[in-house]
Design a protein around this motif. Structure first.
Motif, PDB file in Angstrom:
ATOM      1  N   SER A  27      -1.550 -11.767   1.750  1.00 29.46           N
ATOM      2  CA  SER A  27      -2.370 -10.938   2.161  1.00 29.46           C
ATOM      3  C   SER A  27      -2.365  -9.430   1.649  1.00 29.46           C
ATOM      4  O   SER A  27      -1.919  -8.674   2.374  1.00 29.46           O
ATOM      5  N   ARG A 101      -0.977  -4.004   2.378  1.00 29.92           N
ATOM      6  CA  ARG A 101      -1.268  -5.321   2.991  1.00 29.92           C
ATOM      7  C   ARG A 101      -2.951  -5.277   3.625  1.00 29.92           C
ATOM      8  O   ARG A 101      -3.223  -3.855   3.534  1.00 29.92           O
ATOM      9  N   SER A 103      -3.629  -5.101   6.470  1.00 32.83           N
ATOM     10  CA  SER A 103      -3.658  -3.917   7.676  1.00 32.83           C
ATOM     11  C   SER A 103      -3.580  -2.486   7.178  1.00 32.83           C
ATOM     12  O   SER A 103      -3.668  -1.560   8.158  1.00 32.83           O
ATOM     13  N   ARG A 104      -3.659  -2.355   5.660  1.00 28.04           N
ATOM     14  CA  ARG A 104      -3.586  -1.007   5.283  1.00 28.04           C
ATOM     15  C   ARG A 104      -2.331  -0.175   5.134  1.00 28.04           C
ATOM     16  O   ARG A 104      -2.074   1.060   5.114  1.00 28.04           O
ATOM     17  N   ILE A 105      -1.347  -0.831   5.675  1.00 27.58           N
ATOM     18  CA  ILE A 105       0.111  -0.632   5.509  1.00 27.58           C
ATOM     19  C   ILE A 105       0.946  -1.099   4.289  1.00 27.58           C
ATOM     20  O   ILE A 105       0.765  -2.181   4.085  1.00 27.58           O
TER      21      ILE A 105
END
Length: 120
Positions: A27, A101, A103-105
């Motif tokens: 992901s 990822r 999630s933008r983290i």
């Protein structure tokens, strides 16, 4: 879930060459800096070479002129071309990547390692 998988290790005679590959999957939104590390028995893990997302590279003094790091951003792949191998290059080589990822983290991940053995 993100995975880094190395391949290309093996046994080679001194003076020979090997090409390591690292595949990043899962992901993923993007991959930032990537690097190759190595760890010989009894030694600490050390940086071999690094490459930014824009292609800027840096190398350990011990491998400059012999190793070349590269990446294919479209395929989320990284490579290490190792020429003029020496016995002291024997180690487990690890892929390392700063992965953003979905999630933008961003997290830093390690591969499982691939053994490189250089015989005299």
């Amino acid at each position: 879930q993100v995975q880094l998988v190395e391949s290309g290790g093996g046994l080679v005679q001194a003076g020979g060459s090997l090409r390591l590959s690292c595949a990043v999957s899962g992901s993923i939104f993007s991959v930032n800096d990537m690097a190759w590390y190595r760890q010989a028995p009894g030694n600490q893990r050390e940086l071999v070479a690094g490459i930014t997302s824009s292609g800027n590279t840096n190398y350990a003094d011990s491998v400059k002129g012999r190793f070349t790091i590269s990446r294919d951003n479209a395929k989320n792949m990284m490579y290490l071309q190792m020429n003029s191998l020496k016995v002291e290059d024997t180690a487990v080589y690890y892929c390392n990547a700063d992965v953003v990822r979905l999630s933008r983290i961003a997290y830093r991940y390690w591969g499982q390692g691939t053994q490189v053995t250089v015989s005299s």
